[in-house]
Design an enzyme around this catalytic site. Structure first.
Site, PDB file in Angstrom:
ATOM      1  N   ARG A 180       9.127  54.001 -35.037  1.00 14.94           N
ATOM      2  CA  ARG A 180       8.700  54.610 -33.777  1.00 14.94           C
ATOM      3  C   ARG A 180       7.439  55.438 -34.003  1.00 14.94           C
ATOM      4  NH1 ARG A 180      13.351  57.627 -30.554  1.00 14.94           N
ATOM      5  NH2 ARG A 180      11.739  57.603 -28.915  1.00 14.94           N
ATOM      6  N   CYS A 238      10.226  65.134 -31.806  1.00 19.06           N
ATOM      7  CA  CYS A 238      10.878  63.826 -31.896  1.00 19.06           C
ATOM      8  C   CYS A 238      10.623  63.123 -30.570  1.00 19.06           C
ATOM      9  CB  CYS A 238      12.368  63.988 -32.202  1.00 19.06           C
ATOM     10  SG  CYS A 238      13.250  65.039 -31.013  1.00 19.06           S
TER      11      CYS A 238
END
Length: 279
Positions: A180, A238
């Site tokens: 990611r 995050c």
């Protein structure tokens, strides 16, 4: 902030045996799954005796929006939620999940941010509890309303602009999976990639195969390799400010400090003018 407890905790983690011996404690079950099933269903199947279910989406975050998928709740809303769950100012709180403490860490961080001085995470979560042959139950406890008073500012936070500054002048840790970070996949947010200058630091590397945190020396070595040490300005983000709280928790176990970018990637990409890096 000055502690208002007689005996503040020695550290942010507690073992199953330590929890079993703790006595009077507010115990929060913070299990949650991205995409389901709802954590309350897991709680109803089995939980640690005395635990109350704490919902990540409604108890630990404001509704999703431009601030991100799990924005910081207003103090009044957080205080109300914690009082409903029985949280008291002068009673210890222990939080747990079943995914390496990645969700429980958000509860730990939020309670610390809003001023509670005795919050610990059950190291290894429910799996460690059952591995120690300690009991579980399906019974929900009667909850007496707590008296917790939310006092914002107990932990450092970052805005998007401040996160960019930390990425440029310090170390901004990206707690998501490496793919990611690289922008190869993005299962949740509309744009893939990372904050320019951020360092990939998957939070899964903070724990061992048993879901327990690495020891402080091992964590210090891990973060040193990522550029974080004494005197270095550090931040963490995050996807939505949940697993990044786990990064902050791991840093605290290592004896280091970091600010949390609560809005994280979901807030960063809400403004199309913000730059995105890949690779």
């Amino acid at each position: 902030m000055t502690s208002f407890l007689t005996n503040p905790p020695a550290g942010p983690l507690i073992t199953p045996e330590g929890l079993a011996a703790l006595g009077d404690v507010t115990l929060l079950d913070v299990r949650w799954r991205l995409g389901g099933p709802p954590g309350i269903e897991l709680y109803r199947e089995a939980h640690i005796p005395g635990a109350v279910y704490c919902d990540l989406d409604t108890d630990l975050a404001a509704p999703p929006g431009a601030g991100g998928r799990h924005p910081l709740p207003e103090a009044e809303a957080f205080q109300s939620a914690m009082r409903r769950l029985g949280v008291r100012d002068e009673r210890p709180v222990v939080v747990y999940d079943d995914v390496g403490s990645t969700v429980a860490a958000r509860a730990w961080w939020a309670l610390r941010y809003f001023g509670h001085q005795d919050v610990r995470v059950l190291d290894g979560g429910l799996s460690a509890w059952t591995a120690a042959q300690l009991p579980t139950t399906k019974e929900s406890p009667a909850v007496k309303e707590g008296d917790f008073t939310a006092r914002p500012g107990g932990m450092p936070v970052l805005t998007a602009e401040q996160a960019a500054a930390v990425a440029a002048d310090g170390v901004l840790l990206d707690a998501r999976a490496a793919e990611r970070y690289r922008g190869e996949v993005e299962p949740v947010d509309p744009v893939a990639g990372h904050v320019p200058g951020a360092v990939s630091a998957p939070t899964t590397d903070n724990v061992g195969p048993d879901g327990r945190f690495l020891d402080p020396a091992a964590l210090r070595a891990r973060f040193a390799e990522l550029g974080v040490g004494e005197g270095v300005q550090a931040g963490a983000y995050c996807g939505s400010g949940v697993t990044a709280a786990h990064e902050v928790l791991a840093l605290e176990v290592a004896g280091l400090n970091a600010a949390l970018y609560v809005g994280s990637w979901s807030n960063w990409v809400a403004d199309p003018s913000r730059p995105v890096a890949t690779g």
